[in-house]
Design an enzyme around this catalytic site. Structure first.
Site, PDB file in Angstrom:
ATOM      1  N   LYS A  22      -5.430  32.273   5.828  1.00  0.00           N
ATOM      2  CA  LYS A  22      -5.570  32.166   6.549  1.00  0.00           C
ATOM      3  C   LYS A  22      -4.749  30.468   6.204  1.00  0.00           C
ATOM      4  O   LYS A  22      -3.603  29.821   6.125  1.00  0.00           O
ATOM      5  CB  LYS A  22      -6.793  30.667   5.496  1.00  0.00           C
ATOM      6  CG  LYS A  22      -8.417  31.568   5.242  1.00  0.00           C
ATOM      7  CD  LYS A  22      -8.612  31.196   3.958  1.00  0.00           C
ATOM      8  CE  LYS A  22     -10.851  32.088   3.504  1.00  0.00           C
ATOM      9  NZ  LYS A  22     -11.088  32.383   4.557  1.00  0.00           N
ATOM     10  N   ARG A  53     -16.793  40.435   0.714  1.00  0.00           N
ATOM     11  CA  ARG A  53     -17.438  41.629   0.746  1.00  0.00           C
ATOM     12  C   ARG A  53     -17.364  43.484   0.807  1.00  0.00           C
ATOM     13  O   ARG A  53     -17.849  44.411  -0.480  1.00  0.00           O
ATOM     14  CB  ARG A  53     -17.722  42.296   2.987  1.00  0.00           C
ATOM     15  CG  ARG A  53     -17.513  42.318   3.333  1.00  0.00           C
ATOM     16  CD  ARG A  53     -17.232  42.709   4.841  1.00  0.00           C
ATOM     17  NE  ARG A  53     -16.660  41.065   5.052  1.00  0.00           N
ATOM     18  CZ  ARG A  53     -16.972  40.436   6.351  1.00  0.00           C
ATOM     19  NH1 ARG A  53     -17.241  41.404   7.509  1.00  0.00           N
ATOM     20  NH2 ARG A  53     -16.965  39.219   6.672  1.00  0.00           N
TER      21      ARG A  53
HETATM   22  N1  BES Z   1     -14.711  32.673   1.939  1.00  0.00           N
HETATM   23  C1  BES Z   1     -14.092  33.363   3.389  1.00  0.00           C
HETATM   24  C2  BES Z   1     -15.730  32.368   4.143  1.00  0.00           C
HETATM   25  C3  BES Z   1     -15.624  30.655   4.068  1.00  0.00           C
HETATM   26  C4  BES Z   1     -15.440  30.612   4.915  1.00  0.00           C
HETATM   27  C5  BES Z   1     -16.945  30.101   2.867  1.00  0.00           C
HETATM   28  C6  BES Z   1     -15.282  29.213   5.129  1.00  0.00           C
HETATM   29  C7  BES Z   1     -16.700  28.977   3.292  1.00  0.00           C
HETATM   30  C8  BES Z   1     -16.111  27.989   4.194  1.00  0.00           C
HETATM   31  C9  BES Z   1     -15.021  33.936   4.365  1.00  0.00           C
HETATM   32  O1  BES Z   1     -13.615  35.121   2.473  1.00  0.00           O
HETATM   33  C10 BES Z   1     -13.960  35.078   4.840  1.00  0.00           C
HETATM   34  O2  BES Z   1     -12.815  34.209   4.805  1.00  0.00           O
HETATM   35  N2  BES Z   1     -14.572  35.127   5.888  1.00  0.00           N
HETATM   36  C11 BES Z   1     -13.678  35.397   7.295  1.00  0.00           C
HETATM   37  C12 BES Z   1     -14.146  36.487   7.638  1.00  0.00           C
HETATM   38  C13 BES Z   1     -13.099  36.781   9.337  1.00  0.00           C
HETATM   39  C14 BES Z   1     -11.687  37.596   8.659  1.00  0.00           C
HETATM   40  C15 BES Z   1     -14.305  37.838   9.562  1.00  0.00           C
HETATM   41  C16 BES Z   1     -14.206  34.344   8.243  1.00  0.00           C
HETATM   42  O3  BES Z   1     -15.989  33.725   7.652  1.00  0.00           O
HETATM   43  O4  BES Z   1     -13.836  33.604   8.508  1.00  0.00           O
HETATM   44 MN    MN Z   2     -11.607  34.598   3.189  1.00  0.00          MN
END
Ligand code: BES
Ligand code: MN
Ligand code: ZN
Length: 504
Positions: free
Chosen positions: A279, A353
């Site tokens: 990230k 997931r």
């Molecule tokens: N934990 C994150 C989602 C999240 C983002 C929660 C911001 C709270 C605040 C999750 O694991 C994630 O990173 N999801 C990705 C999925 C994508 C790579 C398909 C996302 O939402 O960017």
């Molecule tokens: Mn994630």
């Protein structure tokens, strides 16, 4: 925080501060003239006539009674227009009054809750006012070492009433609120605690604490046991971290042995860096909150046991970190899930997931009456819905209705998004059964569609709490940071489980 209940007339009680609720542009306090005639009434009249207080929603005014009544102060709390009244507003108004009292350095605040003619029951309003105040007073301070004496803490809320039947209702409401609020505080504390002190092992330890002295049994599967079972989707995520993953199983049995349980599943990412698909560093520290679903499940089970609900409830919390270690998952890796289905990992940041897939498969062994999972699953859900509402998906009308109703009652509202076939196309893989992302478009939906492949033959609801789990700004009765969202929703759902789905 203690709730004390006293018999007597509020106007005669020597309170540090007595909260008086008022509807907008009303002459008399919403608390009923029988409590506030005479001198207090005149004081209130005065501020209203001078135009300093109109009863606007969440408006607060502190009045000094100058020994005209035993209470030192009266805190006026605006409820807004009567026609718009609901329990959410009551929670916020009482939270505002309590926070004002704390800001003044008071240790105690007094409520009288005889708010008449609102269409809500006395019991509901009492619960809402107490709950709002306690939840609004939450603060997370264990890591502050400097000037600790400046941290202001309220010790108790006193509720005064002169009628025996009201007192009985208040007593029952207070017991419920104490238990529910304790569970919300527990969940918020877990989420607020930084990743270095809230590893998967620490989460398991916290689960041990709630199981102790309650009718809850705890079982924690370690990596060796999970390998034996074949939970390779979950273990794939865990490979990037040196912290050992834990699969936390809490079982509360409040009903007969044979009765099918309700299974609650909570995402327990104690830190989500994204892994190899790392990230951006901005706001990455907030990803300590990626175990908010797991924390909510633990809180809900704790409250279910405290309330002695006549249900069997199981909590499953897959807990791990998502880090880019030397053995970490790589984009392109293919995992064989616990269900046997294979998953192509296109993005290692879509890890929630993967761990939930194996937990959903595990749930099957309980032959559950229903399964509800909670997860900070997608940024896309936060973008779509903001932080005021939970994204809901599911395969069963009556279960969705139960969750929706509980959402309305608690203010932890849900909004349904579709799970249509069209979206399932997007997670087909060329080389495996599924891939773990469907691209940016409809990200919350494709994540839910992925989960649905692992939700067996049981009524299932998926709640994406990525928005409301963590707040950047205060809300009326929810301080910024960890919210504990989901605890009250789940508890309400469980409290009403055997009733009709329509609101009481
Ligand atoms: N934990 C994150 C989602 C999240 C983002 C929660 C911001 C709270 C605040 C999750 O694991 C994630 O990173 N999801 C990705 C999925 C994508 C790579 C398909 C996302 O939402 O960017
Ligand atoms: Mn994630
Ligand atoms: Zn995550």
């Amino acid at each position: 925080m203690k709730i004390e209940i006293k018999k007597g007339k509020p106007a005669e009680y020597p309170a540090e501060a007595l909260v008086v609720p008022l509807f907008e542009d009303s002459e008399a306090p919403a608390g009923g003239p029988r409590f506030f005639d005479g001198t207090v009434g005149a004081l209130i009249d005065d501020v209203i006539k001078n135009g300093d207080f109109q009863g606007k929603l969440y408006q607060i005014a502190v009045l000094y009674t100058r020994n005209s009544v035993p209470a030192k102060r009266v805190i006026l709390a605006g409820l807004g227009p009567k026609k718009d009244f609901d329990l959410e507003k009551l929670r916020g108004a009482y939270a505002g009054a309590a926070r004002q009292a704390r800001a003044l350095g008071l240790k105690e605040i007094t409520f009288c809750l005889d708010i008449s003619d609102t269409g809500q029951t006395f019991r509901q309003m009492t619960e809402a006012a107490l709950e709002g105040a306690i939840l609004g007073l939450y603060q997370f301070t264990p890591y502050k070492t400097l000037e600790r004496e400046k941290i202001k803490v309220m010790d108790r809320i006193t509720v005064v009433d002169d009628k025996d039947d009201a007192l009985r209702g208040i007593r029952a409401a207070a017991k419920t609120v104490e238990r529910v609020a304790q569970a919300v505080y527990f969940a918020r504390d877990l989420v607020s605690t930084p990743g270095n002190d809230m590893t998967p092992s620490d989460m398991a330890q916290a689960a041990r604490r709630i199981a102790k002295h309650r009718r809850i049994t705890l079982n924690v599967l370690d990596v060796v046991q999970m390998k034996k079972l074949g939970m390779h989707a979950f273990l794939g995520v865990a490979r990037g971290s040196d912290e050992p993953a834990k699969f936390i199983i809490l079982e509360y049995r409040g009903a007969k042995r044979g009765e099918s349980p309700i299974v609650l599943i909570g995402k327990g990412l104690t830190f989500d860096s994204g892994g190899i698909s790392i990230k951006p560093s901005e706001n990455m520290e907030e990803m300590k909150s990626d175990m908010a679903g797991g924390a909510a499940v633990m809180g809900a089970i704790m409250a279910a046991a405290e309330l002695g609900l006549p249900l069997n409830v199981i909590g499953l919390i897959p807990a791990t970190e998502n880090l880019p270690g030397g053995c970490a998952l790589k984009p392109g890796d293919i995992l064989k899930s616990f269900s046997g289905q294979t998953i192509e990992v296109v993005n290692t940041d879509a890890e929630g997931r993967l761990i939930l897939a194996d937990a959903l498969t595990y749930a099957q062994r309980y032959k559950p009456a229903a399964v509800i999972d909670l997860a900070t699953l997608t940024g896309a859900c936060k973008v779509a819905l903001g932080d005021h509402v939970i994204g809901m998906f599911g395969n069963d009308g009556p279960l969705k209705e139960k969750v929706r109703t509980a959402g309305e009652q608690t203010g932890e509202r849900v909004w349904e998004l579709p799970l249509w076939e069209d979206y399932h196309e997007l997670i087909k893989s060329d080389v495996a059964d599924f891939k773990n992302t469907g691209g940016r478009a409809g990200g919350a939906i494709t994540a839910a569609a992925f989960l649905s492949k692992f939700a067996g033959n049981f009524p299932w609801v998926h709640l994406d709490i990525a928005g409301p789990a963590w707040l950047a700004k205060d809300k009326p009765y929810t301080p910024k940071g960890a919210t504990g969202v989901g605890v009250r929703l789940l508890v309400q759902c469980l409290r009403d489980w055997k009733c009709d789905a329509s609101p009481a």
